[in-house]
Motif scaffolding. Structure first.
Motif, PDB file in Angstrom:
ATOM      1  N   LYS A  24       0.834  -1.208   0.000  1.00 17.99           N
ATOM      2  CA  LYS A  24       0.000   0.000   0.000  1.00 17.99           C
ATOM      3  C   LYS A  24       0.864   1.253   0.000  1.00 17.99           C
ATOM      4  N   ALA A  25       1.956   1.221   0.754  1.00 18.93           N
ATOM      5  CA  ALA A  25       2.858   2.379   0.784  1.00 18.93           C
ATOM      6  C   ALA A  25       3.472   2.622  -0.589  1.00 18.93           C
ATOM      7  N   GLU A  26       3.862   1.548  -1.262  1.00 18.88           N
ATOM      8  CA  GLU A  26       4.427   1.678  -2.608  1.00 18.88           C
ATOM      9  C   GLU A  26       3.378   2.177  -3.586  1.00 18.88           C
ATOM     10  N   TYR A  27       2.159   1.675  -3.465  1.00 24.74           N
ATOM     11  CA  TYR A  27       1.073   2.050  -4.362  1.00 24.74           C
ATOM     12  C   TYR A  27       0.717   3.532  -4.210  1.00 24.74           C
ATOM     13  N   GLN A  28       0.813   4.072  -2.984  1.00 20.55           N
ATOM     14  CA  GLN A  28       0.456   5.466  -2.741  1.00 20.55           C
ATOM     15  C   GLN A  28       1.434   6.439  -3.391  1.00 20.55           C
ATOM     16  N   THR A  29       2.653   5.988  -3.670  1.00 18.26           N
ATOM     17  CA  THR A  29       3.649   6.886  -4.256  1.00 18.26           C
ATOM     18  C   THR A  29       3.625   6.889  -5.779  1.00 18.26           C
ATOM     19  N   LYS A  30       2.744   6.080  -6.370  1.00 20.50           N
ATOM     20  CA  LYS A  30       2.661   6.051  -7.830  1.00 20.50           C
ATOM     21  C   LYS A  30       2.209   7.395  -8.372  1.00 20.50           C
ATOM     22  N   LYS A  31       2.766   7.775  -9.499  1.00 19.72           N
ATOM     23  CA  LYS A  31       2.423   9.055 -10.121  1.00 19.72           C
ATOM     24  C   LYS A  31       1.122   8.972 -10.928  1.00 19.72           C
ATOM     25  N   ARG A  32       0.940   7.883 -11.647  1.00 20.58           N
ATOM     26  CA  ARG A  32      -0.256   7.755 -12.473  1.00 20.58           C
ATOM     27  C   ARG A  32      -0.813   6.340 -12.358  1.00 20.58           C
TER      28      ARG A  32
END
Length: 108
Positions: A24-32
């Motif tokens: 979830k932490a990695e997913y939240q940092t996605k740009k698009r």
């Protein structure tokens, strides 16, 4: 006196922190958002799942014998994703286990 208040404030603060998973932490940092995720969100809004479930429910196994069936709403979504992406049953199983996007886009 102030030491006790600091301890109380500290425990209240710790109690309110919600921990998230690494994914979830990695997913939240996605740009698009990927095109697949956008597509699944749009189709999820266009399909009237409850109406479809009512029409299919009378034909869906109830499970008094053998292994209990998966929930109808989940199976409908899985079958639609199979059709959208032209996946075989084994390929769909792999996609659901490997690609978090497919599983989360229509998760209820």
């Amino acid at each position: 006196m102030s030491d006790n208040t600091d301890i109380i404030n500290c425990t209240e603060f710790v109690a309110t922190i919600d921990q998230i998973t690494f994914s979830k932490a990695e997913y939240q940092t996605k740009k698009r958002k990927p095109r697949r995720e956008i597509f699944l969100e749009r189709t999820g809004k266009l399909i009237y799942w409850k109406q479809l479930e009512k029409k299919v429910a009378r034909y869906y196994p109830k499970g008094p014998k053998g292994r209990p069936p998966y929930p109808l709403s989940a199976m409908q979504r899985v079958h639609c994703m199979q059709l959208f992406y032209n996946l075989s049953h084994p390929a769909m199983e792999d996609a659901l286990s490997e690609l978090r996007i497919l599983a989360a886009a229509w998760h209820h």
